[in-house]
Design an enzyme around this catalytic site. Structure first.
Site, PDB file in Angstrom:
ATOM      1  N   SER A  61       0.852  -1.181   0.000  1.00 28.75           N
ATOM      2  CA  SER A  61       0.000   0.000   0.000  1.00 28.75           C
ATOM      3  C   SER A  61       0.888   1.231   0.000  1.00 28.75           C
ATOM      4  O   SER A  61       2.010   1.211   0.512  1.00 28.75           O
ATOM      5  CB  SER A  61      -0.877  -0.029   1.246  1.00 28.75           C
ATOM      6  OG  SER A  61      -1.216   1.281   1.641  1.00 28.75           O
TER       7      SER A  61
ATOM      8  N   LYS B 150       0.676  -3.426   4.931  1.00 28.93           N
ATOM      9  CA  LYS B 150      -0.196  -4.157   3.999  1.00 28.93           C
ATOM     10  C   LYS B 150       0.543  -5.056   3.012  1.00 28.93           C
ATOM     11  O   LYS B 150       1.616  -4.735   2.530  1.00 28.93           O
ATOM     12  CB  LYS B 150      -1.048  -3.159   3.187  1.00 28.93           C
ATOM     13  CG  LYS B 150      -2.127  -2.457   3.974  1.00 28.93           C
ATOM     14  CD  LYS B 150      -3.178  -3.381   4.555  1.00 28.93           C
ATOM     15  CE  LYS B 150      -4.170  -3.861   3.529  1.00 28.93           C
ATOM     16  NZ  LYS B 150      -5.014  -2.794   3.006  1.00 28.93           N
TER      17      LYS B 150
ATOM     18  N   GLU C 205      -7.510 -10.214  -6.942  1.00 29.19           N
ATOM     19  CA  GLU C 205      -8.617  -9.254  -7.056  1.00 29.19           C
ATOM     20  C   GLU C 205      -8.839  -8.817  -8.508  1.00 29.19           C
ATOM     21  O   GLU C 205      -9.976  -8.679  -8.971  1.00 29.19           O
ATOM     22  CB  GLU C 205      -8.338  -8.023  -6.183  1.00 29.19           C
ATOM     23  CG  GLU C 205      -8.448  -8.338  -4.699  1.00 29.19           C
ATOM     24  CD  GLU C 205      -7.963  -7.176  -3.839  1.00 29.19           C
ATOM     25  OE1 GLU C 205      -8.503  -6.069  -3.955  1.00 29.19           O
ATOM     26  OE2 GLU C 205      -7.017  -7.388  -3.065  1.00 29.19           O
TER      27      GLU C 205
END
Ligand code: ARG
Length: 458
Positions: free
Chosen positions: A276, A282, A289
């Site tokens: 991130s 993260k 996704e």
């Protein structure tokens, strides 16, 4: 000047030219266009429709164009209406009158139909080994994890114990069916439209069997109207790809969940995860996704194809030029997803202890507890109710079926003995599920063998 300029008193408006032109996306079919034209010219020569001398010049000219396009010494003209016009015009520029004879007994309508079938046939042939590779990775991992216990879910609630290998082999079955669908689609589209002409065949003494054989099709399309106006082979393929993407997307959804701290069943390799820009901790499953997201895009391509075809009268209509961007996008997207997904799957780390720990919670051995009583003669419905009462008791006391005391069991039903603990251990529950197609390690290994031998026979 357009090839069809004779009928017109004015130059085409440049906006119409841009609007109408498909070369920006159909140029990718240049090899198939040249292959189709060589077969057509050969047939025209064999049947005496044009001279052997012209055929020689045409074939040499087309091969020259192919070579120059491959090396980059010839560039596509963005002003050309489409790849067919571009190649024919270039040929005529290079070899003169013989080039102008190539289009005898042919229309762009049967030409584009043959090019697209040849192109998609090649694409399917390229896609099949990739799907096989995916199944191969699944089999390897399933073998490695044939005894790795995890909770099986229904309604995303822990349901019964399974093995991770078993879970993976479920996907192997889905992708095997995808392979089968792709092969059927390839077989169905393997019919040769050349000779359909614009729509009504031709008065020339053409030999469709010959072009069919030269291009490796199974047989010539049996009806000239159908030959030029059918695009169901694109729809077939887009549908196969949509189903394949649906499978990849479901799998991705699970991978995303398994990566979360709530599950922590797997960890993706650092090379296949992303960070991130603001949150230093993260590690995101972006690949999975995006695969999930891109499934919708392929569905969109399928919907586009179905929608623009549904109202078209026979035979060719320009709307059909829209087929290419849709089916090419569906293919490109599916291929891109597969080639990224496969190594991500191959390199992921399976956190067995976490799977085992999750399986130990959630009373996933409750069915086995009821089965224990049933096997000792208690009718299943009674056994079900007794076990339900025990589960409720566990929840109240913060226990599991494993930590409940024997006298608590016996208070509900005197049939319970010390051996209940063995009967409800996760290992017993999983190892005992040896029914055909079940999750026991031996069954998983059998599934792997069967899938691998099926793969080899394809
Ligand atoms: N570029 C056209 C297509 O992709 C080729 C066929 C053109 N035929 C015609 N009658 N205008 O559909």
């Amino acid at each position: 000047m357009k090839l069809w300029a004779g009928r017109f008193g004015k130059e085409e408006d440049s906006r119409v030219n841009d609007f109408n032109s498909s070369i920006s996306f159909d140029a990718r079919m240049y090899r198939q266009d040249i292959k189709g034209s060589i077969a057509h010219a050969t047939m025209l020569g064999k049947t005496g429709i044009i001279s052997q001398e012209d055929v020689k010049a045409i074939i040499a000219g087309l091969n020259g164009i192919l070579q120059d396009l491959e090396t980059g010494s010839l560039e596509f003209d963005p002003q050309a209406e489409d790849i067919h016009m571009f190649i024919e015009a270039t040929l005529t520029q290079r070899i003169g009158d013989a080039g102008k004879r190539l289009h005898t007994a042919r229309s762009r309508n049967d030409q584009v139909a043959v090019d697209l079938r040849l192109y998609l046939r090649d694409e399917i042939e390229g896609l099949i080994p990739t799907v096989k590779e995916l199944i191969g990775v699944l089999c390897n991992k399933a073998k490695e994890h044939c005894a790795t216990i995890m909770p099986g879910y229904t309604h995303l609630q822990r349901a019964q114990p399974i093995t991770f290998g078993h879970h993976l082999m479920a996907y192997a079955q889905m992708f095997l069916r995808d392979l089968d669908r792709l092969s059927c689609t390839k077989k169905r589209m393997n019919q040769m439209p050349l000779g359909s002409g614009a729509l009504a065949g031709t008065t020339y003494p053409i030999d469709r069997e010959l072009t069919c054989e030269l291009l490796g099709f199974e047989k010539p399309c049996a009806n000239s109207l159908d030959g030029v106006s059918d695009r169901d082979f694109c729809i077939d393929l887009a549908s196969d790809l949509s189903i394949l993407m649906m499978h990849l997307s479901r799998f991705s959804e699970e991978i995303i969940a398994w990566c979360s701290w709530e599950f922590k069943f797997i960890e993706l390799d650092d090379a296949f995860a992303t960070g991130s820009s603001i949150m230093p901790q993260k590690k995101n499953p972006d690949v999975a996704e995006l695969v999930r997201g891109k499934a919708s895009r392929v569905y969109g391509d399928l919907m586009g194809l179905l929608s623009f075809m549904k109202g078209l009268p026979l035979a060719y209509n320009k709307d059909m030029q829209e087929d290419k961007e849709a089916i090419f996008d569906a293919l490109d997207t599916a291929k891109l997803c597969l080639v990224t997904f496969i190594p991500m799957l191959d390199t992921m780390r399976v956190l067995q202890e976490n799977m085992r720990a999750a399986a130990a919670k959630g009373f996933i051995n409750a069915t086995d507890c009821a089965d224990y009583l049933t096997k000792k003669g208690v009718p299943f419905r009674d056994a079900y109710k007794i076990t339900g009462t025990l589960v409720a008791q566990c929840i109240q006391e913060g226990k599991t079926l494993e930590t409940l005391e024997l006298d608590q069991y016996q208070a509900q039903c005197s049939v319970f003995g010390e051996d209940v603990f063995e009967a409800i251990s996760l290992e017993t529950c999983v190892n005992g599920r040896t029914s055909l197609g079940g999750p026991a390690p031996a069954s998983v290994l059998r599934q792997v063998e069967e899938v691998l031998s099926e793969l080899n026979s394809l």
